[in-house]
Write a protein that holds these residues in place. Structure first.
Motif, PDB file in Angstrom:
ATOM      1  N   GLU A  45       1.048  -0.918  -0.314  1.00 53.45           N
ATOM      2  CA  GLU A  45      -0.120  -0.126  -0.155  1.00 53.45           C
ATOM      3  C   GLU A  45       1.090   0.673  -0.288  1.00 53.45           C
ATOM      4  OE1 GLU A  45      -2.793  -0.440   3.305  1.00 53.45           O
ATOM      5  OE2 GLU A  45      -3.897  -2.009   2.818  1.00 53.45           O
ATOM      6  N   VAL A  46       0.469   2.412  -0.366  1.00 57.07           N
ATOM      7  CA  VAL A  46       1.183   3.723  -0.571  1.00 57.07           C
ATOM      8  C   VAL A  46       0.571   5.024  -0.914  1.00 57.07           C
ATOM      9  CG1 VAL A  46       2.146   5.473  -1.942  1.00 57.07           C
ATOM     10  CG2 VAL A  46       2.740   3.279  -2.325  1.00 57.07           C
ATOM     11  N   SER A  47       0.086   5.247   0.631  1.00 58.59           N
ATOM     12  CA  SER A  47      -0.744   6.654   0.948  1.00 58.59           C
ATOM     13  C   SER A  47       0.091   8.025   0.589  1.00 58.59           C
ATOM     14  CB  SER A  47      -0.206   6.739   2.432  1.00 58.59           C
ATOM     15  OG  SER A  47      -0.986   5.874   3.433  1.00 58.59           O
ATOM     16  N   LEU A  48      -1.210   8.793  -0.187  1.00 54.72           N
ATOM     17  CA  LEU A  48      -0.779   9.673  -0.332  1.00 54.72           C
ATOM     18  C   LEU A  48      -1.916  11.073   0.341  1.00 54.72           C
ATOM     19  CD1 LEU A  48      -0.467   9.278  -4.189  1.00 54.72           C
ATOM     20  CD2 LEU A  48       1.386   9.477  -3.436  1.00 54.72           C
ATOM     21  N   SER A  73       7.507   9.461  -4.301  1.00 52.39           N
ATOM     22  CA  SER A  73       8.053   9.025  -5.492  1.00 52.39           C
ATOM     23  C   SER A  73       7.885   6.995  -4.820  1.00 52.39           C
ATOM     24  CB  SER A  73      10.072   8.548  -5.440  1.00 52.39           C
ATOM     25  OG  SER A  73       9.658   8.071  -6.231  1.00 52.39           O
ATOM     26  N   VAL A  74       7.159   6.477  -5.587  1.00 47.40           N
ATOM     27  CA  VAL A  74       6.617   5.507  -5.752  1.00 47.40           C
ATOM     28  C   VAL A  74       7.203   4.077  -6.983  1.00 47.40           C
ATOM     29  CG1 VAL A  74       4.802   3.543  -5.522  1.00 47.40           C
ATOM     30  CG2 VAL A  74       5.057   5.968  -4.778  1.00 47.40           C
ATOM     31  N   PRO A  75       7.258   2.865  -6.210  1.00 50.55           N
ATOM     32  CA  PRO A  75       7.919   1.856  -7.439  1.00 50.55           C
ATOM     33  C   PRO A  75       6.479   1.206  -8.236  1.00 50.55           C
ATOM     34  CG  PRO A  75       7.735   1.431  -4.702  1.00 50.55           C
ATOM     35  CD  PRO A  75       7.742   2.019  -4.883  1.00 50.55           C
ATOM     36  N   LEU A  76       6.457   1.571  -9.393  1.00 49.33           N
ATOM     37  CA  LEU A  76       5.665   0.643  -9.656  1.00 49.33           C
ATOM     38  C   LEU A  76       6.030   0.436 -11.473  1.00 49.33           C
ATOM     39  CD1 LEU A  76       2.897   3.827 -10.350  1.00 49.33           C
ATOM     40  CD2 LEU A  76       3.080   1.859  -8.934  1.00 49.33           C
ATOM     41  N   SER A  77       5.372  -0.688 -11.497  1.00 50.52           N
ATOM     42  CA  SER A  77       5.920  -1.363 -12.651  1.00 50.52           C
ATOM     43  C   SER A  77       5.330  -0.589 -13.691  1.00 50.52           C
ATOM     44  CB  SER A  77       5.055  -2.874 -13.514  1.00 50.52           C
ATOM     45  OG  SER A  77       3.218  -2.281 -13.542  1.00 50.52           O
ATOM     46  N   THR A  78       5.754  -0.173 -15.677  1.00 43.94           N
ATOM     47  CA  THR A  78       5.493   0.881 -16.311  1.00 43.94           C
ATOM     48  C   THR A  78       3.717   0.414 -16.997  1.00 43.94           C
ATOM     49  OG1 THR A  78       7.198   0.432 -17.543  1.00 43.94           O
ATOM     50  CG2 THR A  78       5.743   0.999 -19.061  1.00 43.94           C
ATOM     51  N   ARG A  80      -9.023  14.214  -5.846  1.00 44.95           N
ATOM     52  CA  ARG A  80      -9.921  12.858  -5.723  1.00 44.95           C
ATOM     53  C   ARG A  80      -9.575  12.173  -4.854  1.00 44.95           C
ATOM     54  NH1 ARG A  80     -12.890  11.049 -10.188  1.00 44.95           N
ATOM     55  NH2 ARG A  80     -12.588  12.502 -12.066  1.00 44.95           N
ATOM     56  N   VAL A  81     -10.303  10.976  -3.066  1.00 42.73           N
ATOM     57  CA  VAL A  81      -9.997  11.050  -2.642  1.00 42.73           C
ATOM     58  C   VAL A  81     -10.723   9.654  -2.293  1.00 42.73           C
ATOM     59  CG1 VAL A  81      -9.296  12.927  -1.327  1.00 42.73           C
ATOM     60  CG2 VAL A  81     -11.474  11.885  -0.960  1.00 42.73           C
ATOM     61  N   GLY A  82      -9.727   8.078  -0.778  1.00 36.37           N
ATOM     62  CA  GLY A  82     -10.302   6.877  -1.431  1.00 36.37           C
ATOM     63  C   GLY A  82      -9.612   6.161  -1.871  1.00 36.37           C
ATOM     64  N   ALA A  83      -9.288   4.990  -2.202  1.00 40.37           N
ATOM     65  CA  ALA A  83      -8.604   3.793  -2.691  1.00 40.37           C
ATOM     66  C   ALA A  83      -8.578   3.679  -3.989  1.00 40.37           C
ATOM     67  CB  ALA A  83      -8.479   2.873  -1.203  1.00 40.37           C
ATOM     68  N   VAL A  84      -7.850   3.342  -4.772  1.00 40.39           N
ATOM     69  CA  VAL A  84      -7.955   2.253  -5.940  1.00 40.39           C
ATOM     70  C   VAL A  84      -6.368   1.284  -5.861  1.00 40.39           C
ATOM     71  CG1 VAL A  84      -8.388   4.803  -7.258  1.00 40.39           C
ATOM     72  CG2 VAL A  84      -6.212   4.248  -6.895  1.00 40.39           C
ATOM     73  N   GLY A 143      -1.613  -5.265 -10.970  1.00 37.52           N
ATOM     74  CA  GLY A 143      -0.019  -5.425 -10.968  1.00 37.52           C
ATOM     75  C   GLY A 143       0.519  -4.588 -10.322  1.00 37.52           C
ATOM     76  N   GLY A 144       0.053  -3.321  -9.645  1.00 35.18           N
ATOM     77  CA  GLY A 144       0.828  -3.304  -8.087  1.00 35.18           C
ATOM     78  C   GLY A 144       0.254  -1.941  -7.058  1.00 35.18           C
ATOM     79  N   PRO A 145       0.673  -0.924  -5.975  1.00 33.88           N
ATOM     80  CA  PRO A 145      -0.005  -1.205  -4.792  1.00 33.88           C
ATOM     81  C   PRO A 145      -1.077  -0.811  -5.043  1.00 33.88           C
ATOM     82  CG  PRO A 145       1.094   0.804  -5.053  1.00 33.88           C
ATOM     83  CD  PRO A 145       1.169  -0.247  -6.601  1.00 33.88           C
ATOM     84  N   VAL A 146      -2.068  -0.764  -3.628  1.00 40.34           N
ATOM     85  CA  VAL A 146      -3.261  -0.196  -3.056  1.00 40.34           C
ATOM     86  C   VAL A 146      -2.522   1.296  -2.898  1.00 40.34           C
ATOM     87  CG1 VAL A 146      -5.666  -0.386  -1.800  1.00 40.34           C
ATOM     88  CG2 VAL A 146      -4.405  -2.269  -2.889  1.00 40.34           C
ATOM     89  N   LEU A 147      -3.047   2.312  -3.655  1.00 41.45           N
ATOM     90  CA  LEU A 147      -3.553   3.535  -2.852  1.00 41.45           C
ATOM     91  C   LEU A 147      -3.941   4.156  -2.731  1.00 41.45           C
ATOM     92  CD1 LEU A 147      -1.747   5.286  -6.524  1.00 41.45           C
ATOM     93  CD2 LEU A 147      -0.551   4.103  -4.560  1.00 41.45           C
ATOM     94  N   ARG A 148      -3.889   4.618  -1.424  1.00 39.03           N
ATOM     95  CA  ARG A 148      -4.485   5.403  -0.742  1.00 39.03           C
ATOM     96  C   ARG A 148      -4.391   6.544  -0.422  1.00 39.03           C
ATOM     97  NH1 ARG A 148      -8.167   1.144   1.993  1.00 39.03           N
ATOM     98  NH2 ARG A 148      -6.542  -0.350   2.479  1.00 39.03           N
TER      99      ARG A 148
END
Length: 417
Positions: A7-10, A18-23, A55-59, A63-68
């Motif tokens: 999970e990554v919090s914004l 800076s977040v590790p993400l696939s292309t 926009r707020v919430g979670a996505v 193949g990557g992390p959950v963004l909160r």
């Protein structure tokens, strides 16, 4: 054993992270419109620079992390704004904290899931609502009315079977379909607490006789009535869930990638709250109001404008005041001059002496600018552009009182000679 999804919090309008993400995941986010910006990090291979916007919430990225994305406004206050926008009559009667019960969760998705489950539980407390629905089917016996055209087209006049239509008394109603769809949608969201997930699964079982919705189709329509009054709070919130998880958050292209989750747009939420509250406030004074009232800036009708709210006389014919809501900090240093130009354009087109801007925060609760070269009438007063500021950290009752005061100001508006 598969590990937990990272999970990554914004933070809403917060700093770049800076977040590790696939292309693949990075491109999906960049094209989805979920974030204010998403671009490869030039200093770190395999990382993307992400910055949240309104926009707020979670996505969940492919193949990557959950963004909160955490809101600046406390979650309980955010859900008060949402609850008021969905059902202002109820909120006018009870402006205390907790119009929508969020169980003190400080994250949007857990609070939403808890609130929806509690509303559905309350709606179903007296049993699942049933109603009549027109059913078309092929049967061996005649029931209801014969569909003659279908009978001839499909069976060349032979019987049985017969093509019939009849009214069935069933739990498969528009209302139950919407509640079931919202329940199933929440069960697929990241971050729903286990206890809430179990209660949602129980509600899904209670709604099992309602048919699932086909993804991508419009929501079934329902009409408020005495019979479904106990369902209405749950239905309004369920529709908000389904709109917030709609395909508008999907990237476009020949091979679109799913960005799955729930998002609330704070710009839209603030606009809805302000305009609905002001509409209710001026109604108390015998006036009418139109939301998103369309007009044209030029005589040829090529440049369209759409003010957030236009206050009119009781018969709806004559404009008295115009309002635009801005989910940003009102500043006294002129950095938002474009807002003043926009307000002046509204006042000019509508022939009004004043226009109003309502900000989510600011240094003063109200002040105005008198426009040069517009003085007219016996008092020698010109067009005035008012700037109002709300403090979203205040209690709900105080927020509504502030908007009632602005509504009183709107009711005294007048037209240019």
């Amino acid at each position: 054993m598969t590990g937990a999804v990272p999970e990554v919090s914004l933070r809403e309008y917060g700093p770049v992270v800076s977040v590790p993400l696939s292309t693949e995941a990075g491109l999906a986010l960049a094209s989805s419109g979920v974030l204010q910006s998403a671009a490869p990090d030039p200093g770190r291979s395999g990382h993307w620079l992400l910055r949240a916007g309104s926009r707020v919430g979670a996505v969940r990225t492919p193949g990557g992390p959950v963004l909160r994305i955490m809101p600046k406004t406390p979650v309980s206050r955010l859900f008060f704004l949402l609850g008021f926008s969905l059902d202002p009559a109820r909120a006018w009667r009870d402006s205390r904290e907790g119009t929508i019960d969020t169980c003190a969760y400080d994250d949007v998705v857990p609070a939403l899931a808890h609130a929806v489950e509690r509303q559905i539980d309350g709606a179903l407390r007296q049993g699942v609502l049933q109603g009549y629905r027109e059913v078309d089917e092929t049967a061996l016996v005649v029931r209801g009315r014969l569909r003659e055209a279908e009978q001839i087209r499909r069976h060349f006049g032979r019987t049985p079977p017969v093509e019939i239509t009849y009214d069935a008394y069933t739990a498969d109603t528009a209302e139950n379909r919407i509640l079931r769809a919202a329940t199933e949608r929440l069960l697929r969201l990241p971050g729903v607490p286990g206890t809430v997930r179990r209660r949602l699964a129980h509600q899904r079982v209670r709604l099992a006789d309602a048919q699932p919705l086909i993804r991508g189709q419009e929501l079934p329509r329902w009409q408020p009535s005495r019979l479904n009054s106990r369902y209405q709070p749950a239905l309004r919130l369920a529709e908000a869930v389904l709109r917030g998880t709609s395909p508008e958050h999907r990237p476009t292209g020949p091979d679109p990638l799913t960005v799955d989750g729930f998002l609330l747009d704070m710009n839209k939420l603030f606009e809805d709250f302000v305009t609905v509250a002001l509409r209710e406030a001026v109604r108390e004074r015998g006036l009418t109001a139109r939301l998103q009232d369309p007009h044209h800036l030029d005589i040829a009708g090529l440049a369209r404008i759409r003010p957030d709210l236009v206050v009119r006389t009781g018969d709806g014919r004559t404009p008295l005041a115009v309002v635009d809501a801005k989910y940003k900090v009102e500043k006294a240093d002129g950095l938002h001059n474009a807002d003043l130009y926009q307000a002046l354009a509204y006042a000019t087109v509508l022939g009004l002496r004043e226009a109003h801007l309502v900000y989510a925060a600011g240094r003063r609760s109200e002040h105005f600018h008198e426009v040069r070269g517009t003085a007219a009438g016996p008092e020698g007063l010109g067009v005035r552009l008012y700037r109002h500021s709300l403090d979203l950290s205040r209690e709900p009752g105080q927020l509504l009182a502030a908007l009632r005061a602005i509504g009183g100001r709107l009711a005294t508006g007048s037209r240019l000679p």
